[in-house]
Enzyme design. Structure first.
Site, PDB file in Angstrom:
ATOM      1  N   GLU A  12       0.905  -1.277  -0.039  1.00 34.28           N
ATOM      2  CA  GLU A  12      -0.085  -0.206  -0.068  1.00 34.28           C
ATOM      3  C   GLU A  12       0.758   1.503   0.187  1.00 34.28           C
ATOM      4  O   GLU A  12       0.257   2.221   0.258  1.00 34.28           O
ATOM      5  CB  GLU A  12      -0.860   0.096   1.315  1.00 34.28           C
ATOM      6  CG  GLU A  12      -1.803  -1.093   1.167  1.00 34.28           C
ATOM      7  CD  GLU A  12      -2.671  -1.152   2.404  1.00 34.28           C
ATOM      8  OE1 GLU A  12      -3.672  -0.469   2.518  1.00 34.28           O
ATOM      9  OE2 GLU A  12      -2.548  -2.005   3.384  1.00 34.28           O
ATOM     10  N   SER A 138      -6.158  -3.073   2.183  1.00 33.03           N
ATOM     11  CA  SER A 138      -6.684  -2.794   0.974  1.00 33.03           C
ATOM     12  C   SER A 138      -7.169  -3.630  -0.201  1.00 33.03           C
ATOM     13  O   SER A 138      -7.228  -3.810  -1.307  1.00 33.03           O
ATOM     14  CB  SER A 138      -5.613  -1.861   0.028  1.00 33.03           C
ATOM     15  OG  SER A 138      -5.352  -0.546   0.816  1.00 33.03           O
ATOM     16  N   TYR A 204      -9.188   2.763  -5.228  1.00 35.94           N
ATOM     17  CA  TYR A 204      -8.367   3.834  -5.311  1.00 35.94           C
ATOM     18  C   TYR A 204      -8.260   4.410  -6.957  1.00 35.94           C
ATOM     19  O   TYR A 204      -7.519   5.172  -7.193  1.00 35.94           O
ATOM     20  CB  TYR A 204      -6.839   3.227  -4.885  1.00 35.94           C
ATOM     21  CG  TYR A 204      -6.913   2.857  -3.483  1.00 35.94           C
ATOM     22  CD1 TYR A 204      -6.979   3.869  -2.661  1.00 35.94           C
ATOM     23  CD2 TYR A 204      -6.539   1.797  -3.026  1.00 35.94           C
ATOM     24  CE1 TYR A 204      -6.997   3.664  -1.337  1.00 35.94           C
ATOM     25  CE2 TYR A 204      -6.344   1.483  -1.716  1.00 35.94           C
ATOM     26  CZ  TYR A 204      -6.662   2.239  -0.731  1.00 35.94           C
ATOM     27  OH  TYR A 204      -6.382   2.001   0.382  1.00 35.94           O
ATOM     28  N   ARG A 243     -11.635   2.858  11.246  1.00 36.90           N
ATOM     29  CA  ARG A 243     -12.828   2.426  10.322  1.00 36.90           C
ATOM     30  C   ARG A 243     -12.934   0.948  10.463  1.00 36.90           C
ATOM     31  O   ARG A 243     -12.184   0.054  10.392  1.00 36.90           O
ATOM     32  CB  ARG A 243     -12.257   3.019   8.939  1.00 36.90           C
ATOM     33  CG  ARG A 243     -13.667   3.331   8.209  1.00 36.90           C
ATOM     34  CD  ARG A 243     -13.080   3.530   6.550  1.00 36.90           C
ATOM     35  NE  ARG A 243     -13.042   2.085   5.814  1.00 36.90           N
ATOM     36  CZ  ARG A 243     -11.863   1.577   5.223  1.00 36.90           C
ATOM     37  NH1 ARG A 243     -10.941   2.728   4.791  1.00 36.90           N
ATOM     38  NH2 ARG A 243     -11.660   0.410   4.737  1.00 36.90           N
ATOM     39  N   ASP A 245     -15.366  -2.154   8.696  1.00 38.41           N
ATOM     40  CA  ASP A 245     -16.060  -2.598   7.330  1.00 38.41           C
ATOM     41  C   ASP A 245     -17.035  -3.703   7.764  1.00 38.41           C
ATOM     42  O   ASP A 245     -16.615  -4.390   8.552  1.00 38.41           O
ATOM     43  CB  ASP A 245     -15.055  -2.929   6.361  1.00 38.41           C
ATOM     44  CG  ASP A 245     -14.029  -1.681   6.046  1.00 38.41           C
ATOM     45  OD1 ASP A 245     -14.558  -0.634   6.211  1.00 38.41           O
ATOM     46  OD2 ASP A 245     -12.949  -1.962   5.500  1.00 38.41           O
ATOM     47  N   GLU A 258     -13.584  -6.401   8.742  1.00 38.97           N
ATOM     48  CA  GLU A 258     -12.246  -6.032   9.288  1.00 38.97           C
ATOM     49  C   GLU A 258     -12.135  -4.662   9.838  1.00 38.97           C
ATOM     50  O   GLU A 258     -13.016  -3.899   9.764  1.00 38.97           O
ATOM     51  CB  GLU A 258     -11.038  -6.092   8.231  1.00 38.97           C
ATOM     52  CG  GLU A 258     -11.118  -5.171   7.050  1.00 38.97           C
ATOM     53  CD  GLU A 258     -10.121  -5.670   5.991  1.00 38.97           C
ATOM     54  OE1 GLU A 258      -9.463  -4.438   5.715  1.00 38.97           O
ATOM     55  OE2 GLU A 258      -9.910  -6.494   5.610  1.00 38.97           O
ATOM     56  N   ASN A 260      -9.486  -1.049  10.008  1.00 42.06           N
ATOM     57  CA  ASN A 260      -8.440  -0.414   9.902  1.00 42.06           C
ATOM     58  C   ASN A 260      -8.165   0.708  10.900  1.00 42.06           C
ATOM     59  O   ASN A 260      -8.610   1.401  11.099  1.00 42.06           O
ATOM     60  CB  ASN A 260      -8.845   0.384   8.480  1.00 42.06           C
ATOM     61  CG  ASN A 260      -9.397  -0.729   7.300  1.00 42.06           C
ATOM     62  OD1 ASN A 260      -8.576  -1.173   6.624  1.00 42.06           O
ATOM     63  ND2 ASN A 260     -10.655  -0.669   7.356  1.00 42.06           N
ATOM     64  N   GLY A 264      -7.032   5.118   4.933  1.00 40.33           N
ATOM     65  CA  GLY A 264      -6.575   6.106   4.005  1.00 40.33           C
ATOM     66  C   GLY A 264      -7.059   7.519   4.003  1.00 40.33           C
ATOM     67  O   GLY A 264      -8.297   7.944   4.895  1.00 40.33           O
TER      68      GLY A 264
END
Length: 293
Positions: A12, A138, A204, A243, A245, A258, A260, A264
């Site tokens: 990443e 990612s 992205y 974050r 998900d 998961e 984070n 980002g």
């Protein structure tokens, strides 16, 4: 003086550099003393030769989200943004994080762990399956397996990134994400990808990925998702910002995917998007993340 730690040597890296540039500009626009440091995985001596009071960690993936850089800073009594080394390591490891969440009764899809050096365990849940490296971000190295003869190729792809791979029941449903800054939940975002799933390209590069905020859930559903997200965040020991998900199936059942711990911060990123929906601009978001460190 704040050191913005960016780059890294994970898959990443490119995204981290973009995130770091955005954070740097936001701080410079506010006349905050800071500098960018591009960690390449082998140049920390250069960082320690500099004078700084704190670090803004915007390193995604291995080295930045797995507790490594956090431990280096802890050893030098330097404060930094985000979760500590232990909770970062637990968060980065999808298998460990699922074990923690299972113990506190959070909703999860069934899964098994496949080691590169051992036989693949029996899979006693139905197709399709998600095959994903245990410690990667990612959506890198993830495959969707719809028939059993696809499993070996999916494992081999995932094993390029990690010797441990999670085989998880693929939950068909809507994708959502819930961001946290401090103990404050930001508005939930619904993600609609034109790809088979919300993969690296969708995140992205693609311009046709849709981000819906307000998320089209009713108030009670959104609050339930935020409650689960906060419990997932706190049970794993995460702090500062992050974050979570989710997938919500056709029967409105949510499943944790998961966490984070260094999300980002690019133009396509979800935490700034959620913050904007809450009336928080990018510069204020960066200030809040620093305040929570």
């Amino acid at each position: 003086m704040i050191a913005i730690l960016m780059g890294g040597n994970s898959a990443e890296r490119k995204i981290s550099l973009k995130s770091g540039e955005a954070v740097y500009k936001a701080l410079k626009n506010q006349q905050v003393d800071c500098f960018k440091f591009d960690w390449d995985g082998d140049n920390l001596d250069k960082l320690w030769s500099k004078t700084f009071d704190s670090a803004f960690i915007i390193l995604h993936g291995r080295g930045g989200e797995d507790g490594f850089i956090q431990k280096q800073l802890e050893n030098r009594n330097i404060i930094y943004t985000g979760s500590d080394s232990k909770s970062s390591a637990n968060s980065m490891n999808k298998y460990l994080s699922k074990q923690i969440w299972q113990r506190v009764g959070l909703p999860l899809a069934p899964s098994v762990l496949a080691n590169k050096t051992a036989f693949v365990p029996d899979i006693n849940f139905p197709l399709p399956w998600a095959v994903k490296p245990v410690c990667e971000g990612s959506s890198i190295g993830i495959s969707k397996v719809v028939q059993t003869d696809q499993l070996q190729a999916a494992l081999e792809l995932a094993w390029r990134y990690d010797d441990q791979v999670l085989i998880e029941q693929w939950i068909v449903g809507g994708e959502y994400t819930a961001a946290i800054v401090g103990k404050k939940m930001l508005p939930v975002i619904k993600i609609i990808s034109q790809q088979a799933f919300y993969n690296y390209d969708s995140k992205y590069h693609a311009n046709d990925t849709q981000y819906i905020c307000p998320c089209e859930l009713d108030s009670a559903q959104e609050q339930q998702l935020q409650k689960i997200a906060l419990e997932a965040f706190e049970s794993i020991g995460a702090s500062g910002w992050g974050r979570i998900d989710f997938i919500i199936d056709a029967n409105n059942n949510p499943y944790l995917l998961e966490i984070n711990t260094v999300p980002g911060m690019t133009s396509h990123s979800l935490v700034p998007m959620a913050a904007k929906a809450a009336g928080i601009n990018f510069e204020e978001l960066v200030r809040q993340i620093i305040h929570e460190s």
